[in-house]
Scaffold this motif. Structure first.
Motif, PDB file in Angstrom:
ATOM      1  N   THR A 108       1.848   7.810 -13.121  1.00  0.00           N
ATOM      2  CA  THR A 108       2.498   7.919 -11.762  1.00  0.00           C
ATOM      3  C   THR A 108       2.640   7.737 -10.830  1.00  0.00           C
ATOM      4  O   THR A 108       3.059   7.417  -9.507  1.00  0.00           O
ATOM      5  N   ILE A 109       1.001   9.336 -10.358  1.00  0.00           N
ATOM      6  CA  ILE A 109       0.997   8.658  -9.291  1.00  0.00           C
ATOM      7  C   ILE A 109      -0.106   7.358  -8.461  1.00  0.00           C
ATOM      8  O   ILE A 109       0.324   7.071  -8.006  1.00  0.00           O
ATOM      9  N   LEU A 110      -0.682   6.864  -9.821  1.00  0.00           N
ATOM     10  CA  LEU A 110      -1.266   5.894  -9.412  1.00  0.00           C
ATOM     11  C   LEU A 110      -0.469   4.807  -9.418  1.00  0.00           C
ATOM     12  O   LEU A 110      -0.276   3.780  -8.589  1.00  0.00           O
ATOM     13  N   GLU A 111       0.500   4.771  -9.795  1.00  0.00           N
ATOM     14  CA  GLU A 111       1.861   3.701  -9.199  1.00  0.00           C
ATOM     15  C   GLU A 111       2.187   3.511  -7.370  1.00  0.00           C
ATOM     16  O   GLU A 111       3.076   3.041  -7.331  1.00  0.00           O
ATOM     17  N   SER A 112       1.886   4.672  -7.475  1.00  0.00           N
ATOM     18  CA  SER A 112       2.308   5.388  -5.593  1.00  0.00           C
ATOM     19  C   SER A 112       1.631   4.172  -4.809  1.00  0.00           C
ATOM     20  O   SER A 112       0.639   3.259  -5.285  1.00  0.00           O
ATOM     21  N   ARG A 113       2.479   3.059  -3.772  1.00  0.00           N
ATOM     22  CA  ARG A 113       1.453   1.493  -2.876  1.00  0.00           C
ATOM     23  C   ARG A 113       0.361   2.920  -2.243  1.00  0.00           C
ATOM     24  O   ARG A 113      -0.599   1.610  -2.172  1.00  0.00           O
ATOM     25  N   GLN A 114       0.606   3.480  -2.074  1.00  0.00           N
ATOM     26  CA  GLN A 114      -0.870   4.458  -1.116  1.00  0.00           C
ATOM     27  C   GLN A 114      -1.466   5.250  -1.367  1.00  0.00           C
ATOM     28  O   GLN A 114       0.612   6.229  -1.481  1.00  0.00           O
ATOM     29  N   LEU A 115      -2.206   5.860  -1.707  1.00  0.00           N
ATOM     30  CA  LEU A 115      -2.500   7.343  -2.186  1.00  0.00           C
ATOM     31  C   LEU A 115      -3.337   8.048  -0.692  1.00  0.00           C
ATOM     32  O   LEU A 115      -4.303   7.031  -0.355  1.00  0.00           O
ATOM     33  N   LEU A 116      -2.777   9.270  -0.163  1.00  0.00           N
ATOM     34  CA  LEU A 116      -3.453   9.676   0.931  1.00  0.00           C
ATOM     35  C   LEU A 116      -4.378  11.532   0.075  1.00  0.00           C
ATOM     36  O   LEU A 116      -3.817  11.572   0.555  1.00  0.00           O
TER      37      LEU A 116
END
Length: 261
Positions: A189-197
């Motif tokens: 679910t987290i990895l499907e975000s377009r940008q991670l910070l």
């Protein structure tokens, strides 16, 4: 993976706030994934200051938090809903109806599974998450995805590790019920975000940061899954960077990036 090493925790917080502000200002209806804990608080404060200075409006923003404790009500002082209201939402112009956390007050397992599925559907309905803010635990967890969590996991019930329970014990009074379960976004679910910070500060996070950035991709360090993401930025202070073998290289790379810009 972009690794940015800054001098202080304050600098890390300001970088995070600037990234949040930029995302909100660029998008017509931005969707933010938010985190709780001590590390993001200063970032939220800096974003609040920007809102008060009319540099940003959150009126059209939708938010989804990573996780929530199972078995305590939203109004409980240790719930993550309470945390977000106190440290961020009540200080900006975001409608509370646009702010979402996993519904976890129930102790009914079937209901919790249903709530987890509905949370996934709500994220999809919102168009996915534009920017996901993350912290990292001393054991490498992200959200409440503890070591051995599946890298393909979705929002679900998760048992907290003993080290996480011990680390969070300081927030609960002696004799007070402390949850040992949570509803958390999964790693996929987290990895499907377009940008991670991801933010990390302090020497206690140094080993986890090293394992995340320079170690192998492994469920034993859930944060190492960020190595798979095409737009993941790791922002850390000098103490959290202390164990990195290639620290000088990351500093050099960031200088080249700034020169190019």
């Amino acid at each position: 993976m972009r690794v940015i090493i800054l001098d202080s925790a304050k600098d890390v917080a300001q970088f995070a706030a600037n990234t949040i502000i930029d995302t909100v200002n660029r998008k017509m209806r931005p969707t933010l994934g938010l985190a709780t804990g001590s590390t993001p608080i200063e970032a939220y404060r800096a974003a609040i200051d920007a809102y008060k200075a009319n540099r940003v409006s959150f009126a059209q923003t939708v938010t989804f938090n990573l996780d929530e404790y199972i078995g305590i009500k939203e109004e409980h002082i240790q719930s993550y809903r309470y945390f977000m209201n106190q440290h961020f939402f009540s200080h900006i112009d975001i409608p509370l109806s646009n702010t979402f956390l996993p519904s976890a007050a129930s102790l009914n397992e079937a209901q919790l599974h249903k709530n987890a599925h509905q949370y996934e559907e709500a994220i999809k309905k919102a168009g996915g998450i534009d920017l996901q803010l993350l912290g990292i635990g001393e054991n490498g967890h992200i959200g409440f995805n503890e070591p051995t969590s599946s890298l393909r996991s979705r929002t679900r019930i998760k048992s907290l590790s003993e080290s996480t329970i011990e680390a969070n014990k300081r927030f609960f009074k002696n004799g007070e019920y402390q949850p040992r379960l949570a509803l958390t976004m999964g790693i996929e679910t987290i990895l499907e975000s377009r940008q991670l910070l991801l933010l990390a500060t302090g020497s206690k996070k140094a080993n986890a940061v090293k394992d995340m950035v320079e170690g192998p991709l492994t469920a034993m360090c859930p944060a190492s899954a960020l190595q798979l993401h095409q737009d993941a930025t790791i922002v850390i202070d000098s103490e959290a960077a202390d164990k990195l073998v290639m620290k000088d290289y990351y500093l050099w790379c960031e200088q080249q990036r700034q020169d190019l810009e």
